[in-house]
Design an enzyme around this catalytic site. Structure first.
Site, PDB file in Angstrom:
ATOM      1  N   CYS A  83      -0.973   6.239   8.948  1.00  0.00           N
ATOM      2  CA  CYS A  83      -1.367   4.970   8.355  1.00  0.00           C
ATOM      3  C   CYS A  83      -2.715   4.963   7.286  1.00  0.00           C
ATOM      4  O   CYS A  83      -2.487   5.942   6.691  1.00  0.00           O
ATOM      5  CB  CYS A  83      -1.800   4.021   9.530  1.00  0.00           C
ATOM      6  SG  CYS A  83      -3.012   4.483  10.709  1.00  0.00           S
ATOM      7  N   ARG A  97       0.585  -1.122   0.011  1.00  0.00           N
ATOM      8  CA  ARG A  97       0.000   0.217   0.161  1.00  0.00           C
ATOM      9  C   ARG A  97       0.846   1.263  -0.093  1.00  0.00           C
ATOM     10  O   ARG A  97       0.535   2.073  -0.658  1.00  0.00           O
ATOM     11  CB  ARG A  97      -0.893   0.090   1.218  1.00  0.00           C
ATOM     12  CG  ARG A  97      -1.931  -1.121   0.917  1.00  0.00           C
ATOM     13  CD  ARG A  97      -2.945  -1.152   2.497  1.00  0.00           C
ATOM     14  NE  ARG A  97      -3.608   0.100   2.683  1.00  0.00           N
ATOM     15  CZ  ARG A  97      -4.101   0.120   4.123  1.00  0.00           C
ATOM     16  NH1 ARG A  97      -3.939  -0.648   4.881  1.00  0.00           N
ATOM     17  NH2 ARG A  97      -4.801   1.425   4.071  1.00  0.00           N
TER      18      ARG A  97
END
Length: 281
Positions: A237, A177
């Site tokens: 995050c 990611r």
């Protein structure tokens, strides 16, 4: 109280009148699991369900943003929290979401102390310790939430930091990611990372039994990720959950100059005006 407490410690404290145990389980979007249903099926005796997925600002389009003091006060009192409560937060989630619950409790100044149960429910159950089933309805508490200043980074703060590099930015998402090789779990969100940020997947901080690694191991992980433990850090995050794990880990190795970017990639990635990078750090 330290950041972490052991299952052995908690087993010896259960039943004491000032102890409050909270289940802060949360799952990533698209995960076919229901944290409330799992809590009602089996939880640590005396625990209450924090319902972390709903403990967010309902008027903010970015998911999971911090709630108002009033909302946090209402939830804390419903969980039975008093000003002198000792609060233990745990989870039963691969995201290790107890860290987010711990960070929020501390951020809003709730209780006398707060800690994370090292190993969470998986370790508790693996050791053959007792669980309860059913919903929990603790006696109402009287704690008042007042969010502290200076501990949360905003999008504006992060944009300014790109130019200044005053703080290091550390991303807790998985490497795919971060680099942009994998799609985000939220539909329509671009992949990649904040320019100049480093990557340390939060899962790397845990042993197979869900315990956090030792301070020496954590220090080595941060160093290998390119982080100077003696300098300020902004953790980020996907939505501000696993960033709290990095924050806790940094505090364990002695860095208290850490802020958490609450909007994280859920805010940054959806904004077409923010700069984005792909590839390795």
């Amino acid at each position: 109280m330290d950041i972490l407490v052991s299952t052995e410690w908690l087993a010896g404290e259960i039943g004491k009148p000032d102890l409050r145990i909270l289940d802060a389980s949360l799952f990533l979007p698209g995960t076919p699991r229901d944290p409330r249903a799992e809590f009602e099926a089996a939880h640590i005796p005396g625990a209450a369900f924090m319902d972390l997925p709903t403990l967010a600002d309902p008027d903010d389009p970015t998911p999971g943003m911090l709630p108002s003091d009033a909302m946090m006060t209402q939830r804390a009192q419903a969980l039975g929290i008093d000003p002198d409560s000792r609060i233990i937060v745990y989870d039963n989630s691969p995201t290790h979401s107890a860290a987010r619950g711990w960070w929020m409790i501390r951020l809003y100044g709730l209780g006398a102390s707060v800690a994370i149960l090292d190993g969470g429910l998986p370790k508790w159950v693996a050791e053959g310790r007792a669980t309860q089933s059913g919903a929990a309805t603790p006696a109402p508490g009287n704690a008042i939430a007042r969010r502290a200043g200076g501990q949360v980074a905003t999008k504006a703060d992060v944009l300014t930091n790109i130019a200044s590099s005053e703080a290091q930015v550390l991303d807790a998402r998985g490497a795919g990611r971060f680099t942009g090789a994998e799609a985000e779990p939220r539909p329509g969100m671009v992949s990649g990372h904040i320019p100049g940020s480093r990557n340390l997947p939060s899962s790397a901080l845990f042993h197979a039994d869900n315990r956090l690694k030792s301070k020496d191991e954590l220090r080595a992980l941060f160093t290998s990720a390119g982080i100077d433990i003696g300098r300020p850090v902004i953790t980020t995050c996907g939505s501000g959950v696993t960033a709290a794990i990095l924050l806790a880990g940094l505090e364990l190795v002695g860095n208290r100059d850490v802020t958490l970017y609450d909007g994280s990639w859920s805010e940054w990635g959806f904004d077409p005006a923010t700069p984005k990078a792909t590839g390795a750090a």
